[in-house]
Design an enzyme around this catalytic site. Sequence first.
Site, short mmCIF file in Angstrom:
data_model
loop_
_atom_site.label_atom_id
_atom_site.label_comp_id
_atom_site.label_asym_id
_atom_site.label_seq_id
_atom_site.Cartn_x
_atom_site.Cartn_y
_atom_site.Cartn_z
N ARG A 188 8.87 0.47 -3.92
CA ARG A 188 8.79 1.84 -4.40
C ARG A 188 8.09 2.74 -3.38
O ARG A 188 7.05 2.37 -2.84
CB ARG A 188 8.00 1.81 -5.71
CG ARG A 188 8.15 3.00 -6.59
CD ARG A 188 7.46 2.76 -7.93
NE ARG A 188 6.02 2.59 -7.77
CZ ARG A 188 5.13 2.86 -8.73
NH1 ARG A 188 5.52 3.28 -9.91
NH2 ARG A 188 3.83 2.69 -8.52
N TYR B 219 -5.28 10.31 -11.88
CA TYR B 219 -5.45 9.65 -10.57
C TYR B 219 -4.17 9.52 -9.76
O TYR B 219 -4.19 9.03 -8.65
CB TYR B 219 -6.11 8.28 -10.73
CG TYR B 219 -5.42 7.31 -11.68
CD1 TYR B 219 -4.30 6.59 -11.28
CD2 TYR B 219 -5.89 7.11 -12.97
CE1 TYR B 219 -3.67 5.71 -12.14
CE2 TYR B 219 -5.28 6.23 -13.85
CZ TYR B 219 -4.16 5.52 -13.43
OH TYR B 219 -3.54 4.67 -14.29
N LYS B 220 -3.03 9.95 -10.30
CA LYS B 220 -1.79 9.85 -9.53
C LYS B 220 -1.60 11.14 -8.73
O LYS B 220 -2.34 11.39 -7.81
CB LYS B 220 -0.63 9.54 -10.48
CG LYS B 220 -0.75 8.11 -11.04
CD LYS B 220 0.27 7.76 -12.09
CE LYS B 220 0.06 6.30 -12.54
NZ LYS B 220 0.66 6.01 -13.83
N ASP C 11 5.01 11.27 -21.99
CA ASP C 11 4.06 10.75 -21.01
C ASP C 11 4.40 11.37 -19.66
O ASP C 11 5.51 11.18 -19.14
CB ASP C 11 4.15 9.22 -20.97
CG ASP C 11 3.08 8.61 -20.08
OD1 ASP C 11 2.63 9.28 -19.14
OD2 ASP C 11 2.72 7.44 -20.32
#
Length: 411
Positions: free
Chosen positions: A370, A221-222, A196
Amino acid sequence: MNFNEIAALDKADPLANKRDEFDLPADTIYLDGNSLGALPKTVKSRVAEVVSQQWGCHLIRSWNDHQWIDLPTRVGEKIAPLIGAAKGQVICCDSISVNLFKLLSSALSLNSQRNMVLSTEDNFPTDLYMVQGLSNLLGPELCQLTLVAEQDIEQSLNDKVAVLLLTQVNFRTGQLLDMQKLTKLAHEKGILVIWDLAHSAGAIDVELDKCHADFAVGCGYKYLNGGPGSPAFLYVAKRHQANVKQPLAGWMGHAKPFAFDATYQGADNINQFLSGTPSVIAMSALDAALDTWQDVDMAKVREKSIALADVFIKLLQAHPSLIDLRLCSTEDSSQRGSQLAFAHTDAFAICQALIERGVIADFRAPNILRFGFTPLYTSFEDVWNAVTILVDVVETQLYKESRFNLAGKVT
Ligand SMILES: *Cc1c(COP(=O)(O)O)cnc(C)c1O
Protein backbone atom coordinates in the site's frame (compact mmCIF):
# COMPACT_ATOMS: atom_id res chain seq x y z
CA MET A 1 6.43 10.65 -18.64
CA ASN A 2 9.93 12.01 -18.24
CA PHE A 3 11.62 13.78 -15.37
CA ASN A 4 11.10 17.23 -16.88
CA GLU A 5 7.35 16.72 -16.80
CA ILE A 6 7.61 15.66 -13.16
CA ALA A 7 9.64 18.73 -12.27
CA ALA A 8 7.05 20.91 -14.02
CA LEU A 9 4.28 19.39 -11.91
CA ASP A 10 6.16 20.25 -8.72
CA LYS A 11 6.81 23.76 -9.98
CA ALA A 12 3.11 24.34 -10.62
CA ASP A 13 2.01 22.77 -7.32
CA PRO A 14 0.15 25.31 -5.13
CA LEU A 15 0.85 23.18 -2.03
CA ALA A 16 4.58 22.76 -2.67
CA ASN A 17 5.65 25.18 0.07
CA LYS A 18 3.74 23.21 2.73
CA ARG A 19 6.51 20.62 2.80
CA ASP A 20 8.78 23.06 4.64
CA GLU A 21 6.36 22.98 7.56
CA PHE A 22 7.23 19.32 8.19
CA ASP A 23 10.28 17.59 9.60
CA LEU A 24 11.13 14.85 7.14
CA PRO A 25 14.37 12.87 7.08
CA ALA A 26 16.31 13.76 3.91
CA ASP A 27 16.98 10.17 2.87
CA THR A 28 13.38 9.01 3.11
CA ILE A 29 10.46 8.99 0.69
CA TYR A 30 7.48 8.76 2.96
CA LEU A 31 4.44 7.12 1.37
CA ASP A 32 2.82 6.00 4.60
CA GLY A 33 1.25 9.19 5.90
CA ASN A 34 -2.10 7.43 5.65
CA SER A 35 -0.97 5.25 8.56
CA LEU A 36 1.06 7.74 10.59
CA GLY A 37 1.28 11.34 9.43
CA ALA A 38 4.65 13.12 9.38
CA LEU A 39 5.79 15.53 12.09
CA PRO A 40 4.78 19.17 11.63
CA LYS A 41 7.51 21.46 12.97
CA THR A 42 5.01 23.41 15.08
CA VAL A 43 4.25 20.24 17.03
CA LYS A 44 7.81 19.98 18.31
CA SER A 45 7.83 23.44 19.83
CA ARG A 46 4.29 23.12 21.16
CA VAL A 47 4.88 19.85 22.94
CA ALA A 48 8.10 21.23 24.44
CA GLU A 49 6.22 24.27 25.69
CA VAL A 50 3.30 22.28 27.08
CA VAL A 51 5.62 19.99 28.99
CA SER A 52 8.19 22.44 30.28
CA GLN A 53 6.16 25.63 30.70
CA GLN A 54 2.49 24.76 31.01
CA TRP A 55 2.93 21.61 33.03
CA GLY A 56 6.37 22.23 34.53
CA CYS A 57 5.85 25.83 35.70
CA HIS A 58 2.16 26.58 35.79
CA LEU A 59 1.12 23.15 36.97
CA ILE A 60 -2.59 22.74 37.70
CA ARG A 61 -3.34 26.39 36.92
CA SER A 62 -2.89 25.55 33.23
CA TRP A 63 -6.34 23.94 33.05
CA ASN A 64 -7.63 27.50 33.08
CA ASP A 65 -4.62 29.66 32.21
CA HIS A 66 -3.67 27.63 29.14
CA GLN A 67 -7.21 26.45 28.38
CA TRP A 68 -6.42 22.76 28.70
CA ILE A 69 -10.05 22.21 29.60
CA ASP A 70 -11.17 23.57 26.21
CA LEU A 71 -8.82 21.40 24.12
CA PRO A 72 -11.45 18.81 23.06
CA THR A 73 -13.77 21.55 21.79
CA ARG A 74 -11.06 23.74 20.32
CA VAL A 75 -9.45 20.87 18.43
CA GLY A 76 -12.88 19.66 17.30
CA GLU A 77 -13.64 23.10 15.87
CA LYS A 78 -10.34 23.12 13.97
CA ILE A 79 -11.18 19.75 12.39
CA ALA A 80 -14.76 20.74 11.52
CA PRO A 81 -14.02 22.85 8.40
CA LEU A 82 -11.84 20.05 7.00
CA ILE A 83 -14.80 17.67 7.03
CA GLY A 84 -17.56 20.05 6.00
CA ALA A 85 -19.10 20.48 9.45
CA ALA A 86 -20.53 23.67 10.89
CA LYS A 87 -19.73 24.64 14.48
CA GLY A 88 -20.81 22.71 17.54
CA GLN A 89 -20.80 19.24 16.00
CA VAL A 90 -17.22 17.93 16.24
CA ILE A 91 -15.25 17.09 19.37
CA CYS A 92 -11.84 15.53 19.91
CA CYS A 93 -11.57 12.59 22.31
CA ASP A 94 -10.53 8.98 22.84
CA SER A 95 -9.84 6.60 19.94
CA ILE A 96 -11.98 5.74 16.92
CA SER A 97 -12.83 2.42 18.55
CA VAL A 98 -14.14 4.00 21.75
CA ASN A 99 -15.96 6.73 19.84
CA LEU A 100 -17.63 4.12 17.67
CA PHE A 101 -18.95 2.44 20.79
CA LYS A 102 -20.53 5.70 21.90
CA LEU A 103 -22.02 6.46 18.48
CA LEU A 104 -23.24 2.93 17.77
CA SER A 105 -25.09 2.88 21.08
CA SER A 106 -26.51 6.35 20.44
CA ALA A 107 -27.67 5.51 16.95
CA LEU A 108 -29.21 2.18 18.00
CA SER A 109 -31.17 3.88 20.76
CA LEU A 110 -32.48 6.48 18.30
CA ASN A 111 -33.74 3.63 16.12
CA SER A 112 -34.72 1.24 18.91
CA GLN A 113 -37.46 -0.61 17.05
CA ARG A 114 -34.73 -2.09 14.82
CA ASN A 115 -31.64 -4.09 15.78
CA MET A 116 -29.47 -4.55 12.72
CA VAL A 117 -26.12 -2.86 12.19
CA LEU A 118 -25.15 -3.22 8.55
CA SER A 119 -21.51 -2.93 7.55
CA THR A 120 -19.08 -4.22 4.95
CA GLU A 121 -17.06 -7.44 5.05
CA ASP A 122 -13.78 -5.68 4.49
CA ASN A 123 -14.37 -2.77 6.81
CA PHE A 124 -11.48 -2.03 9.16
CA PRO A 125 -11.59 -4.80 11.78
CA THR A 126 -11.87 -2.58 14.86
CA ASP A 127 -15.08 -1.08 13.47
CA LEU A 128 -16.58 -4.56 13.24
CA TYR A 129 -15.18 -5.67 16.59
CA MET A 130 -16.87 -2.75 18.33
CA VAL A 131 -20.24 -3.85 16.93
CA GLN A 132 -19.53 -7.43 17.99
CA GLY A 133 -18.65 -6.28 21.50
CA LEU A 134 -21.78 -4.18 21.75
CA SER A 135 -23.84 -7.08 20.45
CA ASN A 136 -22.42 -9.32 23.19
CA LEU A 137 -23.26 -6.70 25.78
CA LEU A 138 -26.78 -5.85 24.64
CA GLY A 139 -27.79 -9.20 23.23
CA PRO A 140 -28.75 -9.99 19.63
CA GLU A 141 -32.33 -8.75 20.05
CA LEU A 142 -30.92 -5.22 20.45
CA CYS A 143 -27.80 -5.35 18.28
CA GLN A 144 -26.93 -7.69 15.47
CA LEU A 145 -24.17 -7.25 12.91
CA THR A 146 -24.76 -8.07 9.25
CA LEU A 147 -21.93 -7.86 6.73
CA VAL A 148 -22.21 -7.42 2.98
CA ALA A 149 -19.79 -6.77 0.13
CA GLU A 150 -19.15 -3.10 -0.68
CA GLN A 151 -20.96 -3.39 -4.00
CA ASP A 152 -24.07 -4.83 -2.27
CA ILE A 153 -24.64 -2.02 0.24
CA GLU A 154 -27.44 -0.32 -1.69
CA GLN A 155 -29.51 -3.45 -2.20
CA SER A 156 -29.11 -4.42 1.46
CA LEU A 157 -30.79 -1.29 2.84
CA ASN A 158 -34.17 -2.28 4.25
CA ASP A 159 -36.45 -1.56 7.21
CA LYS A 160 -34.68 -4.04 9.48
CA VAL A 161 -31.48 -2.00 9.41
CA ALA A 162 -31.09 0.45 12.29
CA VAL A 163 -27.58 1.67 11.58
CA LEU A 164 -25.36 1.64 8.51
CA LEU A 165 -21.69 1.70 9.53
CA LEU A 166 -19.36 2.56 6.66
CA THR A 167 -15.77 3.59 6.20
CA GLN A 168 -15.75 6.18 3.47
CA VAL A 169 -12.35 5.16 2.08
CA ASN A 170 -11.53 1.44 2.27
CA PHE A 171 -8.31 1.02 4.26
CA ARG A 172 -6.94 -1.64 1.90
CA THR A 173 -8.11 -0.74 -1.59
CA GLY A 174 -8.71 2.98 -1.19
CA GLN A 175 -12.21 2.55 -2.66
CA LEU A 176 -14.21 5.73 -2.02
CA LEU A 177 -17.89 5.30 -1.21
CA ASP A 178 -20.45 7.87 -2.31
CA MET A 179 -21.37 9.53 0.98
CA GLN A 180 -24.10 11.72 -0.44
CA LYS A 181 -25.90 8.96 -2.29
CA LEU A 182 -25.62 6.25 0.38
CA THR A 183 -26.67 8.58 3.19
CA LYS A 184 -29.72 9.63 1.17
CA LEU A 185 -30.70 6.06 0.30
CA ALA A 186 -30.27 5.00 3.93
CA HIS A 187 -32.39 7.88 5.22
CA GLU A 188 -35.16 6.97 2.77
CA LYS A 189 -35.30 3.58 4.55
CA GLY A 190 -35.22 5.13 8.04
CA ILE A 191 -31.59 4.10 8.61
CA LEU A 192 -29.04 6.19 10.49
CA VAL A 193 -25.50 6.28 9.11
CA ILE A 194 -22.14 6.35 10.91
CA TRP A 195 -19.24 7.32 8.64
CA ASP A 196 -15.68 6.40 9.54
CA LEU A 197 -13.43 9.10 8.12
CA ALA A 198 -10.09 7.52 9.15
CA HIS A 199 -8.75 7.66 5.60
CA SER A 200 -10.79 10.69 4.52
CA ALA A 201 -10.13 13.53 6.95
CA GLY A 202 -7.24 15.53 5.53
CA ALA A 203 -7.16 13.42 2.37
CA ILE A 204 -10.34 14.25 0.49
CA ASP A 205 -12.93 17.01 0.63
CA VAL A 206 -15.52 15.58 3.01
CA GLU A 207 -18.93 17.29 3.15
CA LEU A 208 -20.71 15.94 6.23
CA ASP A 209 -23.32 18.68 6.59
CA LYS A 210 -24.04 18.86 2.88
CA CYS A 211 -24.62 15.08 2.82
CA HIS A 212 -26.94 15.35 5.88
CA ALA A 213 -24.69 12.90 7.71
CA ASP A 214 -25.87 11.71 11.11
CA PHE A 215 -22.68 10.59 12.83
CA ALA A 216 -18.99 10.27 12.00
CA VAL A 217 -15.66 9.34 13.58
CA GLY A 218 -12.13 10.01 12.40
CA CYS A 219 -8.47 9.74 13.16
CA GLY A 220 -5.94 12.27 14.47
CA TYR A 221 -2.73 10.42 13.63
CA LYS A 222 -3.20 9.69 9.92
CA TYR A 223 -3.65 12.57 7.47
CA LEU A 224 -4.09 15.13 10.26
CA ASN A 225 -0.53 14.49 11.52
CA GLY A 226 -1.31 14.60 15.24
CA GLY A 227 1.35 11.99 16.11
CA PRO A 228 1.33 8.35 17.19
CA GLY A 229 -1.76 7.51 19.23
CA SER A 230 -3.16 11.01 18.69
CA PRO A 231 -6.74 11.32 19.94
CA ALA A 232 -9.58 10.76 17.50
CA PHE A 233 -12.68 12.87 16.85
CA LEU A 234 -16.39 12.38 16.48
CA TYR A 235 -19.21 14.26 14.76
CA VAL A 236 -22.86 14.30 15.77
CA ALA A 237 -25.27 16.31 13.62
CA LYS A 238 -26.92 19.15 15.56
CA ARG A 239 -30.38 17.71 14.98
CA HIS A 240 -29.55 14.55 16.94
CA GLN A 241 -27.74 16.07 19.88
CA ALA A 242 -30.75 16.70 22.12
CA ASN A 243 -32.18 13.23 21.49
CA VAL A 244 -29.20 10.99 22.17
CA LYS A 245 -27.55 9.61 25.26
CA GLN A 246 -24.18 7.94 25.00
CA PRO A 247 -23.37 5.16 27.46
CA LEU A 248 -19.81 6.10 28.50
CA ALA A 249 -21.22 8.81 30.74
CA GLY A 250 -18.14 10.34 32.31
CA TRP A 251 -17.65 13.54 34.25
CA MET A 252 -16.23 15.49 31.30
CA GLY A 253 -19.51 14.95 29.45
CA HIS A 254 -21.59 16.16 32.38
CA ALA A 255 -23.49 19.43 32.00
CA LYS A 256 -21.51 20.77 35.00
CA PRO A 257 -18.37 18.65 35.50
CA PHE A 258 -17.13 20.72 38.41
CA ALA A 259 -20.38 20.65 40.36
CA PHE A 260 -19.37 17.11 41.36
CA ASP A 261 -22.99 16.06 41.45
CA ALA A 262 -23.63 12.38 42.25
CA THR A 263 -26.18 12.07 39.46
CA TYR A 264 -25.15 12.15 35.82
CA GLN A 265 -26.72 14.87 33.74
CA GLY A 266 -25.22 14.92 30.24
CA ALA A 267 -24.42 18.21 28.54
CA ASP A 268 -27.08 19.12 25.98
CA ASN A 269 -24.50 19.66 23.25
CA ILE A 270 -21.59 17.81 21.63
CA ASN A 271 -19.70 17.88 24.97
CA GLN A 272 -21.82 15.01 26.26
CA PHE A 273 -19.72 12.72 24.05
CA LEU A 274 -16.68 13.30 26.26
CA SER A 275 -15.98 10.72 28.92
CA GLY A 276 -12.82 11.28 30.97
CA THR A 277 -9.94 13.73 31.20
CA PRO A 278 -8.38 14.65 27.84
CA SER A 279 -4.80 13.58 27.15
CA VAL A 280 -3.41 17.12 27.27
CA ILE A 281 0.03 16.54 25.76
CA ALA A 282 -1.30 14.44 22.88
CA MET A 283 -4.21 16.76 22.21
CA SER A 284 -1.92 19.79 22.25
CA ALA A 285 0.22 18.08 19.60
CA LEU A 286 -2.84 17.57 17.40
CA ASP A 287 -3.96 21.14 18.07
CA ALA A 288 -0.61 22.42 16.79
CA ALA A 289 -0.63 20.01 13.83
CA LEU A 290 -4.00 21.37 12.75
CA ASP A 291 -2.55 24.87 12.37
CA THR A 292 -0.76 23.64 9.22
CA TRP A 293 -4.22 23.15 7.69
CA GLN A 294 -5.50 26.63 8.37
CA ASP A 295 -4.70 28.14 4.97
CA VAL A 296 -5.20 24.91 3.02
CA ASP A 297 -7.96 24.50 0.47
CA MET A 298 -9.24 20.89 0.61
CA ALA A 299 -10.17 21.05 -3.08
CA LYS A 300 -6.48 21.65 -3.88
CA VAL A 301 -5.49 18.77 -1.60
CA ARG A 302 -7.86 16.46 -3.42
CA GLU A 303 -6.64 17.63 -6.82
CA LYS A 304 -3.00 16.99 -5.90
CA SER A 305 -3.77 13.67 -4.25
CA ILE A 306 -5.37 12.43 -7.46
CA ALA A 307 -2.51 13.75 -9.57
CA LEU A 308 0.14 12.07 -7.38
CA ALA A 309 -1.58 8.69 -7.55
CA ASP A 310 -2.26 8.99 -11.28
CA VAL A 311 1.40 9.77 -11.95
CA PHE A 312 2.41 6.80 -9.81
CA ILE A 313 0.17 4.47 -11.83
CA LYS A 314 1.35 5.91 -15.12
CA LEU A 315 5.04 5.54 -14.24
CA LEU A 316 4.47 2.01 -13.00
CA GLN A 317 2.59 0.95 -16.10
CA ALA A 318 5.53 2.04 -18.24
CA HIS A 319 7.60 -0.77 -16.71
CA PRO A 320 6.77 -4.26 -18.01
CA SER A 321 8.89 -5.77 -15.21
CA LEU A 322 6.23 -4.66 -12.72
CA ILE A 323 3.47 -6.67 -14.39
CA ASP A 324 3.08 -8.93 -11.32
CA LEU A 325 2.12 -5.98 -9.16
CA ARG A 326 -1.63 -6.01 -9.69
CA LEU A 327 -3.46 -2.76 -8.97
CA CYS A 328 -6.37 -3.49 -6.58
CA SER A 329 -7.49 0.11 -6.37
CA THR A 330 -9.76 1.47 -9.03
CA GLU A 331 -8.12 3.46 -11.82
CA ASP A 332 -11.10 5.80 -11.65
CA SER A 333 -9.69 8.52 -9.42
CA SER A 334 -13.17 9.89 -8.60
CA GLN A 335 -13.83 6.64 -6.75
CA ARG A 336 -10.56 6.46 -4.90
CA GLY A 337 -9.17 7.96 -1.70
CA SER A 338 -5.53 8.99 -1.38
CA GLN A 339 -3.83 5.60 -1.52
CA LEU A 340 -3.06 2.81 -3.95
CA ALA A 341 -3.04 -0.89 -3.20
CA PHE A 342 -1.20 -3.52 -5.21
CA ALA A 343 -1.47 -7.26 -4.76
CA HIS A 344 1.68 -9.37 -5.10
CA THR A 345 2.58 -12.79 -3.66
CA ASP A 346 5.75 -11.27 -2.24
CA ALA A 347 4.16 -8.00 -1.14
CA PHE A 348 5.60 -8.27 2.36
CA ALA A 349 9.20 -8.81 1.21
CA ILE A 350 8.95 -6.09 -1.45
CA CYS A 351 7.70 -3.68 1.18
CA GLN A 352 10.60 -4.53 3.51
CA ALA A 353 13.13 -4.11 0.70
CA LEU A 354 11.59 -0.74 -0.24
CA ILE A 355 11.87 0.40 3.37
CA GLU A 356 15.56 -0.54 3.43
CA ARG A 357 16.03 1.53 0.30
CA GLY A 358 14.33 4.52 1.95
CA VAL A 359 10.85 4.23 0.46
CA ILE A 360 8.35 3.80 3.26
CA ALA A 361 5.18 2.06 2.15
CA ASP A 362 3.21 -0.52 4.09
CA PHE A 363 1.98 -4.06 3.88
CA ARG A 364 -1.55 -5.16 4.68
CA ALA A 365 -2.28 -8.86 5.05
CA PRO A 366 -2.61 -11.05 3.18
CA ASN A 367 -0.78 -9.72 0.09
CA ILE A 368 -1.25 -5.99 -0.29
CA LEU A 369 1.46 -3.39 -0.82
CA ARG A 370 0.00 0.00 0.00
CA PHE A 371 1.22 3.49 -0.94
CA GLY A 372 -0.30 6.58 0.63
CA PHE A 373 -0.14 10.06 -0.91
CA THR A 374 -0.16 13.01 1.45
CA PRO A 375 -0.41 16.17 -0.63
CA LEU A 376 0.95 18.51 2.05
CA TYR A 377 4.39 16.92 1.98
CA THR A 378 4.65 14.47 -0.92
CA SER A 379 6.13 15.83 -4.15
CA PHE A 380 5.90 14.50 -7.67
CA GLU A 381 9.65 13.98 -7.51
CA ASP A 382 9.06 11.67 -4.51
CA VAL A 383 6.71 9.63 -6.67
CA TRP A 384 9.24 9.48 -9.49
CA ASN A 385 12.03 8.36 -7.11
CA ALA A 386 9.79 5.82 -5.38
CA VAL A 387 8.88 4.17 -8.68
CA THR A 388 12.53 4.15 -9.77
CA ILE A 389 13.49 2.33 -6.57
CA LEU A 390 10.52 -0.04 -6.81
CA VAL A 391 11.57 -0.99 -10.34
CA ASP A 392 15.09 -1.65 -9.12
CA VAL A 393 13.93 -3.75 -6.14
CA VAL A 394 11.79 -5.91 -8.43
CA GLU A 395 14.17 -6.16 -11.41
CA THR A 396 17.20 -7.07 -9.28
CA GLN A 397 14.99 -9.36 -7.14
CA LEU A 398 16.50 -7.74 -4.07
CA TYR A 399 13.34 -8.58 -2.13
CA LYS A 400 14.09 -12.30 -2.40
CA GLU A 401 16.91 -11.99 0.09
CA SER A 402 15.98 -13.75 3.31
CA ARG A 403 16.28 -10.70 5.59
CA PHE A 404 13.19 -9.19 3.95
CA ASN A 405 10.97 -12.00 5.14
CA LEU A 406 11.10 -11.38 8.87
CA ALA A 407 7.91 -9.81 10.22
CA GLY A 408 7.97 -7.41 13.14
CA LYS A 409 5.12 -7.11 15.65
CA VAL A 410 3.58 -4.17 13.76
CA THR A 411 3.22 -4.38 9.98
C1 LIG B 1 -6.90 3.62 11.48
C2 LIG B 1 -8.31 3.22 11.56
C3 LIG B 1 -8.94 3.03 12.79
C4 LIG B 1 -8.16 3.18 14.06
O1 LIG B 1 -8.95 3.08 15.20
P1 LIG B 1 -8.36 3.49 16.62
O2 LIG B 1 -9.37 2.97 17.57
O3 LIG B 1 -8.27 4.99 16.65
O4 LIG B 1 -7.03 2.83 16.78
C5 LIG B 1 -10.29 2.72 12.79
N1 LIG B 1 -10.99 2.57 11.63
C6 LIG B 1 -10.39 2.73 10.43
C7 LIG B 1 -11.19 2.59 9.18
C8 LIG B 1 -9.04 3.03 10.36
O5 LIG B 1 -8.44 3.15 9.18
